[in-house]
Design a protein around this motif. Structure first.
Motif, short mmCIF file in Angstrom:
data_model
loop_
_atom_site.label_atom_id
_atom_site.label_comp_id
_atom_site.label_asym_id
_atom_site.label_seq_id
_atom_site.Cartn_x
_atom_site.Cartn_y
_atom_site.Cartn_z
N ASN A 212 0.82 -1.22 0.00
CA ASN A 212 0.00 0.00 0.00
C ASN A 212 0.85 1.27 0.00
O ASN A 212 0.53 2.24 -0.70
CB ASN A 212 -0.94 0.01 1.21
CG ASN A 212 -2.07 -0.98 1.07
OD1 ASN A 212 -2.41 -1.41 -0.04
ND2 ASN A 212 -2.67 -1.37 2.18
N LYS A 213 1.92 1.27 0.79
CA LYS A 213 2.75 2.47 0.89
C LYS A 213 3.49 2.78 -0.41
O LYS A 213 3.63 3.94 -0.80
CB LYS A 213 3.75 2.34 2.05
CG LYS A 213 3.12 2.46 3.43
CD LYS A 213 2.43 3.80 3.60
CE LYS A 213 1.79 3.92 4.98
NZ LYS A 213 1.08 5.22 5.14
N ILE A 214 3.98 1.73 -1.08
CA ILE A 214 4.65 1.97 -2.36
C ILE A 214 3.66 2.55 -3.37
O ILE A 214 3.98 3.48 -4.12
CB ILE A 214 5.28 0.67 -2.90
CG1 ILE A 214 6.45 0.24 -1.99
CG2 ILE A 214 5.78 0.85 -4.33
CD1 ILE A 214 7.08 -1.07 -2.36
N TYR A 215 2.44 2.02 -3.36
CA TYR A 215 1.41 2.56 -4.26
C TYR A 215 1.10 4.02 -3.91
O TYR A 215 0.99 4.87 -4.79
CB TYR A 215 0.14 1.72 -4.16
CG TYR A 215 -1.02 2.36 -4.89
CD1 TYR A 215 -1.12 2.31 -6.28
CD2 TYR A 215 -2.01 3.05 -4.18
CE1 TYR A 215 -2.17 2.92 -6.94
CE2 TYR A 215 -3.07 3.66 -4.84
CZ TYR A 215 -3.14 3.59 -6.22
OH TYR A 215 -4.17 4.21 -6.88
N GLU A 216 0.95 4.30 -2.62
CA GLU A 216 0.62 5.67 -2.19
C GLU A 216 1.71 6.65 -2.61
O GLU A 216 1.41 7.75 -3.10
CB GLU A 216 0.46 5.72 -0.67
CG GLU A 216 -0.82 5.06 -0.16
CD GLU A 216 -0.91 5.07 1.36
OE1 GLU A 216 -0.08 5.77 1.98
OE2 GLU A 216 -1.78 4.38 1.91
N LYS A 217 2.98 6.27 -2.42
CA LYS A 217 4.07 7.17 -2.77
C LYS A 217 4.15 7.38 -4.27
O LYS A 217 4.41 8.50 -4.74
CB LYS A 217 5.40 6.62 -2.24
CG LYS A 217 5.46 6.47 -0.73
CD LYS A 217 5.06 7.74 -0.02
CE LYS A 217 5.03 7.56 1.49
NZ LYS A 217 4.56 8.78 2.19
N LEU A 218 3.91 6.33 -5.04
CA LEU A 218 3.92 6.46 -6.51
C LEU A 218 2.76 7.35 -6.95
O LEU A 218 2.94 8.23 -7.80
CB LEU A 218 3.81 5.09 -7.16
CG LEU A 218 3.71 5.10 -8.70
CD1 LEU A 218 5.01 5.64 -9.31
CD2 LEU A 218 3.42 3.70 -9.23
N ALA A 219 1.58 7.14 -6.38
CA ALA A 219 0.41 7.93 -6.76
C ALA A 219 0.60 9.40 -6.41
O ALA A 219 0.29 10.29 -7.21
CB ALA A 219 -0.84 7.37 -6.05
N THR A 220 1.14 9.67 -5.21
CA THR A 220 1.38 11.05 -4.79
C THR A 220 2.39 11.72 -5.70
O THR A 220 2.20 12.87 -6.13
CB THR A 220 1.88 11.09 -3.34
OG1 THR A 220 0.89 10.50 -2.48
CG2 THR A 220 2.13 12.52 -2.89
N PHE A 221 3.46 11.01 -6.01
CA PHE A 221 4.49 11.54 -6.89
C PHE A 221 3.92 11.82 -8.27
O PHE A 221 4.18 12.87 -8.87
CB PHE A 221 5.65 10.54 -6.99
CG PHE A 221 6.81 11.02 -7.81
CD1 PHE A 221 7.76 11.88 -7.26
CD2 PHE A 221 6.96 10.63 -9.13
CE1 PHE A 221 8.83 12.32 -8.01
CE2 PHE A 221 8.03 11.07 -9.88
CZ PHE A 221 8.97 11.92 -9.33
N TYR A 222 3.12 10.90 -8.75
CA TYR A 222 2.50 11.03 -10.08
C TYR A 222 1.58 12.25 -10.13
O TYR A 222 1.67 13.08 -11.03
CB TYR A 222 1.72 9.76 -10.40
CG TYR A 222 0.86 9.87 -11.64
CD1 TYR A 222 1.42 9.78 -12.91
CD2 TYR A 222 -0.52 10.05 -11.54
CE1 TYR A 222 0.64 9.88 -14.05
CE2 TYR A 222 -1.30 10.15 -12.67
CZ TYR A 222 -0.73 10.07 -13.92
OH TYR A 222 -1.50 10.16 -15.03
N VAL A 223 0.70 12.37 -9.14
CA VAL A 223 -0.26 13.48 -9.12
C VAL A 223 0.47 14.81 -8.97
O VAL A 223 0.18 15.78 -9.67
CB VAL A 223 -1.28 13.29 -7.97
CG1 VAL A 223 -2.14 14.54 -7.82
CG2 VAL A 223 -2.16 12.08 -8.24
#
Length: 263
Positions: A212-223
């Motif tokens: 979940n955390k890797i996904y969250e960090k990727l999503a935040t970086f992407y956005v």
């Protein structure tokens, strides 16, 4: 009719021979059971030991899609982000694979490592949970440089050799190397464009939180990176609006003063 009966008779003979052959092999095995046992025991012991010594792993899976529409904040935004890492260009399936590579970048993994979660009723950074769960301190017990008691502290900006050494070790453990598979893996379905994150560890809570955390960090970086230019334009327009509003207020004030002076 006579030919058909002959075929049936031949089939019956073949089946009978097959049964006799099986019986022959069976009794041959019975007569040489000692050799069979001697040959079988090493394999049974090996696979039994392997089953007992291999720790139970828990796998967490997360699936998602990235909007690839042209314009706006679609794949063009991600292409710009990937360009910063030297992997820009291209669209579609090839670009999705590059997004997955970005998810394994040290920037994203390190952010996830330094995020705090609760595992086994203990709140700590994911990096520290990995150190404790995988008993790194036991592995480092003979080290004299401070590794045997090392844990990441709140100063995540520290750049000591010891800190970087542990960071590199944990990062390698998460993404894997030629000697061992990583705790985290990902992939993409080329037909549907659905991307998949998998985390497999010896602790169920760690698997879920790491994924979940890797996904969250990727999503935040992407956005964040996708809307960065739009935000710059918005901030610039907001500054101009504020400046214009102040000028209008000053003008209104001077006009009101002028009217008061002639009343």
């Amino acid at each position: 009719m006579e030919q058909e009966n002959r075929y049936i008779e031949e089939d019956e003979i073949t089946l009978k021979e097959l049964i006799l052959k099986v019986q022959e092999y069976f009794w041959e095995v019975v007569r040489n059971w000692k050799w069979v046992v001697l040959i079988t025991i090493p394999f049974v012991v090996f696979f039994g030991y392997k089953a007992i010594s291999t720790p139970v792993t828990y796998t967490a899976e997360l699936t998602f899609m990235v909007n690839e529409d042209e314009g706006g904040s679609g794949i063009g935004g991600m292409s710009a982000i990937l360009g910063q890492f030297g992997v820009g260009g291209g669209k579609g399936k090839n670009n999705l694979s590059k997004i997955l590579d970005l998810a394994k970048s040290r920037n994203i993994i390190q952010q996830a490592m330094f995020d705090s979660v609760t595992i086994n009723n203990r709140e700590d950074k994911i990096g520290n949970h990995i150190i404790l769960i995988y008993e790194y301190h036991e592995t480092w017990k003979d080290d004299t440089t401070g590794l045997k008691q090392f844990l990441f502290d709140n100063n995540t900006d520290q750049v000591s050799k010891l800190h970087n050494r542990v960071l590199k070790s944990i990062y390698s453990r998460i993404i894997g190397n030629s000697k061992m598979p990583g705790l985290f893996s990902n992939g993409v379905d080329e037909d549907t464009g659905i991307m998949r994150f998998n985390s497999s560890t010896v602790n169920e809570e760690l698997s879920i939180n790491l994924c979940n955390k890797i996904y969250e960090k990727l999503a935040t970086f992407y956005v964040t990176k996708t809307i960065e230019k739009q935000k710059e334009v918005f901030d610039l327009m907001l500054q101009r609006v504020d400046s214009l509003q102040k000028k209008m207020q000053n003008t209104e004030y001077r006009l009101a003063t002028f009217k008061d002076s002639y009343n």
